[in-house]
Design a protein around this motif. Structure first.
Motif, PDB file in Angstrom:
ATOM      1  N   HIS A  89      13.502   3.913   7.728  1.00  0.00           N
ATOM      2  CA  HIS A  89      12.829   2.694   7.268  1.00  0.00           C
ATOM      3  C   HIS A  89      13.871   1.756   6.661  1.00  0.00           C
ATOM      4  O   HIS A  89      14.911   2.195   6.175  1.00  0.00           O
ATOM      5  CB  HIS A  89      11.752   3.052   6.224  1.00  0.00           C
ATOM      6  CG  HIS A  89      10.876   1.891   5.891  1.00  0.00           C
ATOM      7  ND1 HIS A  89      11.146   1.036   4.843  1.00  0.00           N
ATOM      8  CD2 HIS A  89       9.757   1.408   6.494  1.00  0.00           C
ATOM      9  CE1 HIS A  89      10.215   0.087   4.807  1.00  0.00           C
ATOM     10  NE2 HIS A  89       9.357   0.292   5.794  1.00  0.00           N
ATOM     11  N   TYR A 102      13.993   0.392   3.925  1.00  0.00           N
ATOM     12  CA  TYR A 102      14.221   0.524   2.485  1.00  0.00           C
ATOM     13  C   TYR A 102      15.199   1.642   2.124  1.00  0.00           C
ATOM     14  O   TYR A 102      15.568   1.772   0.960  1.00  0.00           O
ATOM     15  CB  TYR A 102      12.906   0.827   1.758  1.00  0.00           C
ATOM     16  CG  TYR A 102      11.861  -0.275   1.754  1.00  0.00           C
ATOM     17  CD1 TYR A 102      12.175  -1.596   2.062  1.00  0.00           C
ATOM     18  CD2 TYR A 102      10.542   0.008   1.410  1.00  0.00           C
ATOM     19  CE1 TYR A 102      11.190  -2.581   2.050  1.00  0.00           C
ATOM     20  CE2 TYR A 102       9.561  -0.974   1.386  1.00  0.00           C
ATOM     21  CZ  TYR A 102       9.897  -2.264   1.711  1.00  0.00           C
ATOM     22  OH  TYR A 102       8.924  -3.226   1.677  1.00  0.00           O
ATOM     23  N   ASP A 130      10.055  -1.044  10.521  1.00  0.00           N
ATOM     24  CA  ASP A 130       8.997  -1.029   9.505  1.00  0.00           C
ATOM     25  C   ASP A 130       8.078   0.163   9.776  1.00  0.00           C
ATOM     26  O   ASP A 130       8.292   0.913  10.748  1.00  0.00           O
ATOM     27  CB  ASP A 130       8.240  -2.372   9.456  1.00  0.00           C
ATOM     28  CG  ASP A 130       7.404  -2.663  10.701  1.00  0.00           C
ATOM     29  OD1 ASP A 130       7.373  -1.839  11.637  1.00  0.00           O
ATOM     30  OD2 ASP A 130       6.764  -3.731  10.739  1.00  0.00           O
ATOM     31  N   SER A 131       7.075   0.337   8.948  1.00  0.00           N
ATOM     32  CA  SER A 131       6.296   1.578   9.105  1.00  0.00           C
ATOM     33  C   SER A 131       5.493   1.607  10.403  1.00  0.00           C
ATOM     34  O   SER A 131       5.265   2.681  10.951  1.00  0.00           O
ATOM     35  CB  SER A 131       5.429   1.890   7.886  1.00  0.00           C
ATOM     36  OG  SER A 131       4.950   0.755   7.302  1.00  0.00           O
ATOM     37  N   PHE A 184       4.570   9.897   3.393  1.00  0.00           N
ATOM     38  CA  PHE A 184       3.491   9.512   4.311  1.00  0.00           C
ATOM     39  C   PHE A 184       4.037   9.149   5.686  1.00  0.00           C
ATOM     40  O   PHE A 184       3.344   9.273   6.697  1.00  0.00           O
ATOM     41  CB  PHE A 184       2.629   8.376   3.713  1.00  0.00           C
ATOM     42  CG  PHE A 184       3.263   7.010   3.711  1.00  0.00           C
ATOM     43  CD1 PHE A 184       3.276   6.211   4.843  1.00  0.00           C
ATOM     44  CD2 PHE A 184       3.837   6.493   2.553  1.00  0.00           C
ATOM     45  CE1 PHE A 184       3.850   4.943   4.833  1.00  0.00           C
ATOM     46  CE2 PHE A 184       4.415   5.230   2.530  1.00  0.00           C
ATOM     47  CZ  PHE A 184       4.420   4.452   3.681  1.00  0.00           C
ATOM     48  N   MET A 185       5.293   8.708   5.747  1.00  0.00           N
ATOM     49  CA  MET A 185       5.879   8.346   7.045  1.00  0.00           C
ATOM     50  C   MET A 185       6.136   9.607   7.871  1.00  0.00           C
ATOM     51  O   MET A 185       5.873   9.647   9.073  1.00  0.00           O
ATOM     52  CB  MET A 185       7.177   7.560   6.836  1.00  0.00           C
ATOM     53  CG  MET A 185       6.926   6.227   6.161  1.00  0.00           C
ATOM     54  SD  MET A 185       8.420   5.298   5.840  1.00  0.00           S
ATOM     55  CE  MET A 185       7.698   3.778   5.229  1.00  0.00           C
ATOM     56  N   ASN A 234       0.266   3.758   3.954  1.00  0.00           N
ATOM     57  CA  ASN A 234       0.844   4.232   2.693  1.00  0.00           C
ATOM     58  C   ASN A 234      -0.234   5.019   1.955  1.00  0.00           C
ATOM     59  O   ASN A 234      -0.796   4.574   0.956  1.00  0.00           O
ATOM     60  CB  ASN A 234       1.297   3.053   1.820  1.00  0.00           C
ATOM     61  CG  ASN A 234       2.430   2.260   2.425  1.00  0.00           C
ATOM     62  OD1 ASN A 234       2.423   2.014   3.622  1.00  0.00           O
ATOM     63  ND2 ASN A 234       3.397   1.866   1.623  1.00  0.00           N
ATOM     64  N   THR A 276      -1.096  -0.945   9.139  1.00  0.00           N
ATOM     65  CA  THR A 276       0.127  -1.182   8.361  1.00  0.00           C
ATOM     66  C   THR A 276       0.103  -2.653   7.960  1.00  0.00           C
ATOM     67  O   THR A 276      -0.790  -3.404   8.400  1.00  0.00           O
ATOM     68  CB  THR A 276       1.420  -0.894   9.169  1.00  0.00           C
ATOM     69  OG1 THR A 276       1.584  -1.929  10.128  1.00  0.00           O
ATOM     70  CG2 THR A 276       1.378   0.462   9.844  1.00  0.00           C
ATOM     71  N   SER A 277       1.098  -3.077   7.204  1.00  0.00           N
ATOM     72  CA  SER A 277       1.082  -4.473   6.763  1.00  0.00           C
ATOM     73  C   SER A 277       1.256  -5.425   7.946  1.00  0.00           C
ATOM     74  O   SER A 277       0.870  -6.577   7.876  1.00  0.00           O
ATOM     75  CB  SER A 277       2.170  -4.704   5.719  1.00  0.00           C
ATOM     76  OG  SER A 277       3.424  -4.364   6.252  1.00  0.00           O
ATOM     77  N   HIS A 280       6.453  -9.690   0.909  1.00  0.00           N
ATOM     78  CA  HIS A 280       5.624  -8.644   1.517  1.00  0.00           C
ATOM     79  C   HIS A 280       4.208  -8.798   0.955  1.00  0.00           C
ATOM     80  O   HIS A 280       4.045  -9.096  -0.236  1.00  0.00           O
ATOM     81  CB  HIS A 280       6.211  -7.270   1.142  1.00  0.00           C
ATOM     82  CG  HIS A 280       5.717  -6.172   2.012  1.00  0.00           C
ATOM     83  ND1 HIS A 280       4.480  -5.588   1.823  1.00  0.00           N
ATOM     84  CD2 HIS A 280       6.269  -5.547   3.083  1.00  0.00           C
ATOM     85  CE1 HIS A 280       4.312  -4.650   2.750  1.00  0.00           C
ATOM     86  NE2 HIS A 280       5.387  -4.601   3.527  1.00  0.00           N
ATOM     87  N   GLU A 310       2.268  -6.741  -0.104  1.00  0.00           N
ATOM     88  CA  GLU A 310       1.983  -5.821  -1.220  1.00  0.00           C
ATOM     89  C   GLU A 310       2.225  -6.527  -2.553  1.00  0.00           C
ATOM     90  O   GLU A 310       1.952  -5.971  -3.612  1.00  0.00           O
ATOM     91  CB  GLU A 310       2.872  -4.584  -1.149  1.00  0.00           C
ATOM     92  CG  GLU A 310       2.407  -3.568  -0.131  1.00  0.00           C
ATOM     93  CD  GLU A 310       3.327  -2.368  -0.085  1.00  0.00           C
ATOM     94  OE1 GLU A 310       4.094  -2.149  -1.016  1.00  0.00           O
ATOM     95  OE2 GLU A 310       3.260  -1.644   0.923  1.00  0.00           O
ATOM     96  N   THR A 317       8.102  -5.722   6.549  1.00  0.00           N
ATOM     97  CA  THR A 317       9.570  -5.790   6.461  1.00  0.00           C
ATOM     98  C   THR A 317      10.165  -6.333   7.762  1.00  0.00           C
ATOM     99  O   THR A 317      11.026  -7.206   7.732  1.00  0.00           O
ATOM    100  CB  THR A 317      10.159  -4.399   6.138  1.00  0.00           C
ATOM    101  OG1 THR A 317       9.605  -3.441   7.030  1.00  0.00           O
ATOM    102  CG2 THR A 317       9.846  -3.983   4.727  1.00  0.00           C
TER     103      THR A 317
HETATM  104  P1  13P Z   1       6.336  -2.040   6.008  1.00  0.00           P
HETATM  105  O1  13P Z   1       5.108  -1.623   6.707  1.00  0.00           O
HETATM  106  O2  13P Z   1       6.479  -3.510   5.928  1.00  0.00           O
HETATM  107  O3  13P Z   1       7.517  -1.380   6.574  1.00  0.00           O
HETATM  108  O4  13P Z   1       6.220  -1.600   4.483  1.00  0.00           O
HETATM  109  C1  13P Z   1       6.211  -0.284   4.090  1.00  0.00           C
HETATM  110  C2  13P Z   1       6.226  -0.165   2.648  1.00  0.00           C
HETATM  111  O5  13P Z   1       6.303   0.898   2.100  1.00  0.00           O
HETATM  112  C3  13P Z   1       6.103  -1.367   1.875  1.00  0.00           C
HETATM  113  O6  13P Z   1       6.301  -1.087   0.541  1.00  0.00           O
END
Ligand code: 13P
Ligand code: SF4
Length: 303
Positions: free
Chosen positions: A22, A24, A38-39, A61-62, A112, A126-127, A196, A198, A213
């Motif tokens: 990922h 991050y 991204d996820s 979770f991934m 998540n 996902t986002s 983001h 979130e 992301t």
């Molecule tokens: P993404 O789906 O944008 O990769 O975000 C994952 C995540 O953990 C955001 O905090």
């Protein structure tokens, strides 16, 4: 580092392994990965790779999603204690309560989340696809878990639905404050603000773009702007700078660091491959029940 890289390459061949990461995770882990994303991308690519072992450089979770979608593969999570606190911020009892209250409700579960929450959901998102998927659902009432901020973002994008919010949050993103964005914007009036979803609603309201992301990275790469204020975890700076060497990126306010994503190191990846653990293990019942909402996400996101 050369020695480590040689060792890693050899182990990957021996174990028939592929490394997914990922945005991050630390820069050097992104650099040794075969696929970074991204996820959503990580769950999708996990269904396409041929290798028998998947090393998932990300949070629990991934790894669980990769295992649920690929029950016959071995999924390794290099840092066993890398967990996303938000993944636990919803309760099965609450889902049951809401299902009793609203007959036609759809439980929409952000990836998540724990496998237990996914098992009790109708669809995952996902986002990058939450609004798109919620729009396609036939249900009027949507219980969105666990993230309240992403749920509010979806509610604004899909006003025709009644979105019931849950009070989960990401401690990294909800720490980005409205005042931080305003201050950063004052210092760099030409900068675009990319965040983001979130982040809190009042922060998203100030953004030129809100997205996953990957969405943030693509937006900055395609934009003609030269300066960007970034409201997401700082791991994305690595890819942002790689793809846009001439552009400038600034953190909105305090350092945005996810301590769990930073637990993954190159040494832990090597050790996971050497020892075949930590491995993601889920019972057949959990895998079977959590598979339906995840595969429904892949189907609806692709439409
Ligand atoms: P993404 O789906 O944008 O990769 O975000 C994952 C995540 O953990 C955001 O905090
Ligand atoms: Fe979880 Fe937030 Fe870290 Fe993403 S950044 S993994 S949502 S704690």
């Amino acid at each position: 580092m050369k020695e480590k890289l040689d060792k890693l390459l050899k182990l990957k061949q021996e174990k028939d392994a592929v490394i997914l990461a990922h945005y991050y995770v630390p820069d050097e882990v992104q650099d040794i990965a075969d696929y970074v994303g991204d996820s959503y991308y990580l769950s999708e690519i996990a269904t396409k790779v041929e290798a028998q072992t998947i090393v998932l450089c990300g949070v629990e979770f991934m790894g669980e999603s990769a295992k649920i979608l690929n029950p016959d593969k071995k999924v390794l999570l290099p840092a066993a204690n890398a967990d996303c606190p938000m993944a636990h911020m919803a309760a099965v009892e609450k889902i049951e309560e809401i299902r009793k209250e609203y007959e036609d409700v759809a439980v929409v579960c952000y990836v998540n989340s724990t496998a237990e929450l996914k098992m009790n959901a109708d669809v995952c998102v996902t986002s990058s696809n939450a609004a798109k998927i919620v729009k396609q659902l036939p249900n009027k009432h949507i219980f969105f878990i666990p993230d309240e901020n992403l749920g509010s973002y979806v509610a604004a994008q899909v006003p025709e639905k009644h979105i019931i919010l849950n009070d989960g949050y990401c401690h990294v993103h909800s720490n980005v404050r409205r005042e931080d964005i305003l201050k950063a914007k004052k210092a760099r009036p030409n900068a675009q603000v990319l965040v983001h979803p979130e982040c809190k609603e009042e922060v998203v309201a100030l953004a030129d773009y809100a997205g996953s992301t990957s969405g943030i990275i693509e937006y900055a790469t395609e934009s003609e702007a030269q300066e960007f204020i970034i409201g997401t975890e700082m791991g994305v700076f690595h890819e942002l700078k790689k793809r846009n060497p001439g552009k400038s990126f600034y953190v909105a306010g305090n350092l945005q660091i996810c301590p769990n994503m930073k637990k993954i190191t190159v040494d832990k990846v090597i050790s996971a491959l050497e020892n075949g653990q930590p491995e993601v293990i889920l019972s057949e019942e959990v895998r079977n029940r959590a598979y339906a909402p995840l595969s429904r996400m892949l189907e609806l996101a692709g439409q």
